[in-house]
Design a protein around this motif. Sequence first.
Motif, PDB file in Angstrom:
ATOM      1  N   ALA A 115      35.251  64.338 182.557  1.00 52.15           N
ATOM      2  CA  ALA A 115      34.370  64.191 181.400  1.00 52.15           C
ATOM      3  C   ALA A 115      33.372  63.059 181.605  1.00 52.15           C
ATOM      4  CB  ALA A 115      35.197  63.950 180.137  1.00 52.15           C
ATOM      5  N   THR A 116      33.854  61.925 182.124  1.00 50.77           N
ATOM      6  CA  THR A 116      32.995  60.763 182.356  1.00 50.77           C
ATOM      7  C   THR A 116      33.422  60.068 183.646  1.00 50.77           C
ATOM      8  OG1 THR A 116      34.421  59.271 181.085  1.00 50.77           O
ATOM      9  CG2 THR A 116      32.633  60.373 179.879  1.00 50.77           C
ATOM     10  N   ALA A 117      32.523  59.241 184.169  1.00 47.41           N
ATOM     11  CA  ALA A 117      32.839  58.439 185.356  1.00 47.41           C
ATOM     12  C   ALA A 117      31.900  57.251 185.408  1.00 47.41           C
ATOM     13  CB  ALA A 117      32.716  59.271 186.633  1.00 47.41           C
ATOM     14  N   ILE A 118      32.320  56.224 186.149  1.00 44.90           N
ATOM     15  CA  ILE A 118      31.498  55.032 186.351  1.00 44.90           C
ATOM     16  C   ILE A 118      31.365  54.793 187.848  1.00 44.90           C
ATOM     17  CG2 ILE A 118      31.332  52.541 186.007  1.00 44.90           C
ATOM     18  CD1 ILE A 118      32.876  52.869 183.423  1.00 44.90           C
ATOM     19  N   ALA A 123      31.612  47.613 194.329  1.00 49.23           N
ATOM     20  CA  ALA A 123      32.907  48.020 194.870  1.00 49.23           C
ATOM     21  C   ALA A 123      32.807  49.260 195.743  1.00 49.23           C
ATOM     22  CB  ALA A 123      33.890  48.270 193.730  1.00 49.23           C
ATOM     23  N   GLY A 124      31.722  50.008 195.619  1.00 45.94           N
ATOM     24  CA  GLY A 124      31.554  51.229 196.401  1.00 45.94           C
ATOM     25  C   GLY A 124      32.491  52.342 195.988  1.00 45.94           C
ATOM     26  N   VAL A 125      32.756  52.453 194.670  1.00 47.98           N
ATOM     27  CA  VAL A 125      33.689  53.471 194.183  1.00 47.98           C
ATOM     28  C   VAL A 125      33.114  54.186 192.967  1.00 47.98           C
ATOM     29  CG1 VAL A 125      35.723  52.220 195.010  1.00 47.98           C
ATOM     30  CG2 VAL A 125      34.923  51.867 192.667  1.00 47.98           C
ATOM     31  N   LEU A 126      33.588  55.408 192.778  1.00 50.43           N
ATOM     32  CA  LEU A 126      33.330  56.178 191.566  1.00 50.43           C
ATOM     33  C   LEU A 126      34.674  56.372 190.872  1.00 50.43           C
ATOM     34  CD1 LEU A 126      31.220  58.032 189.942  1.00 50.43           C
ATOM     35  CD2 LEU A 126      32.367  59.908 191.138  1.00 50.43           C
ATOM     36  N   THR A 127      34.797  55.901 189.641  1.00 52.15           N
ATOM     37  CA  THR A 127      36.042  56.014 188.886  1.00 52.15           C
ATOM     38  C   THR A 127      35.863  57.041 187.783  1.00 52.15           C
ATOM     39  OG1 THR A 127      36.559  53.687 189.325  1.00 52.15           O
ATOM     40  CG2 THR A 127      37.782  54.781 187.559  1.00 52.15           C
ATOM     41  N   GLY A 145      45.399  62.104 185.689  1.00 52.43           N
ATOM     42  CA  GLY A 145      45.039  61.193 184.609  1.00 52.43           C
ATOM     43  C   GLY A 145      43.717  60.497 184.876  1.00 52.43           C
ATOM     44  N   ALA A 146      43.490  60.088 186.118  1.00 52.05           N
ATOM     45  CA  ALA A 146      42.249  59.422 186.517  1.00 52.05           C
ATOM     46  C   ALA A 146      42.096  59.576 188.020  1.00 52.05           C
ATOM     47  CB  ALA A 146      42.258  57.947 186.121  1.00 52.05           C
ATOM     48  N   LEU A 147      40.892  59.369 188.503  1.00 52.25           N
ATOM     49  CA  LEU A 147      40.631  59.524 189.928  1.00 52.25           C
ATOM     50  C   LEU A 147      39.612  58.490 190.379  1.00 52.25           C
ATOM     51  CD1 LEU A 147      40.300  62.667 192.044  1.00 52.25           C
ATOM     52  CD2 LEU A 147      38.338  61.135 191.989  1.00 52.25           C
ATOM     53  N   THR A 148      39.864  57.900 191.551  1.00 55.66           N
ATOM     54  CA  THR A 148      38.935  56.966 192.174  1.00 55.66           C
ATOM     55  C   THR A 148      38.481  57.538 193.508  1.00 55.66           C
ATOM     56  OG1 THR A 148      39.991  55.046 191.141  1.00 55.66           O
ATOM     57  CG2 THR A 148      38.598  54.626 193.051  1.00 55.66           C
ATOM     58  N   ALA A 149      37.172  57.610 193.714  1.00 56.65           N
ATOM     59  CA  ALA A 149      36.602  58.143 194.951  1.00 56.65           C
ATOM     60  C   ALA A 149      35.787  57.062 195.637  1.00 56.65           C
ATOM     61  CB  ALA A 149      35.711  59.353 194.661  1.00 56.65           C
TER      62      ALA A 149
END
Length: 203
Positions: A115-118, A123-127, A145-149
């Motif tokens: 639904a959303t991400a930051i 940090a070089g990440v997409l949460t 529940g959540a994902l970090t790329a």
Amino acid sequence: MNAALRETLTRVLRLGLPLSALVLLMTVFLVSRSVDPTRAPGVAGLDPEQMTREPRIATARFASVTDDGTALTISAGSVRSQSAAVGTGPLQLNFTDPEGLLRFPDASSASFDAATAILDETAGVLTAQGPVMLENSDGYVLELGALTAMLDQTRLTGTGGVDGLAPAGTIRADALELTRSGGPQGGYRLAFTGNVRLLYTPE
């Protein structure tokens, strides 16, 4: 038509056409300035008042290749900067309806949506915030529940619980991690961690 009348018409047209064009441009400009943004219809599903308060880019797309050779594409319905002024420092971007796609050198792939991400440039990440759906070309369809790329390497970390379908049945776990494997022409490695439960369903 005599020569005198032709010359008169020519002068009128030479003067009249440019003046008509100028009047038309002024009319378009004045009408565009008088539009009430509160009465304007939504554009691409965005609220005009919110667009005024929070400038954003609609239908954004980001594509790159990670350091270990995976093609990474991230698209979103809209993107808004958390910074007061873009360009004054590292970017922090808010994504609405983000979708990610990873293509590995061996032609396998994995995708996710949320639904959303930051995106945090420092940090070089997409949460991505859940529920997050993760699918791969081997037949896994998982809800996280959540994902970090990571943006510079192939690494997805799913937390907050994992529940979904595996090629052999249904699977549950506390977390998972997807990374590159197999050398320069390899694919990926999907590992489940924590309390892992696989309910095998025979064909």
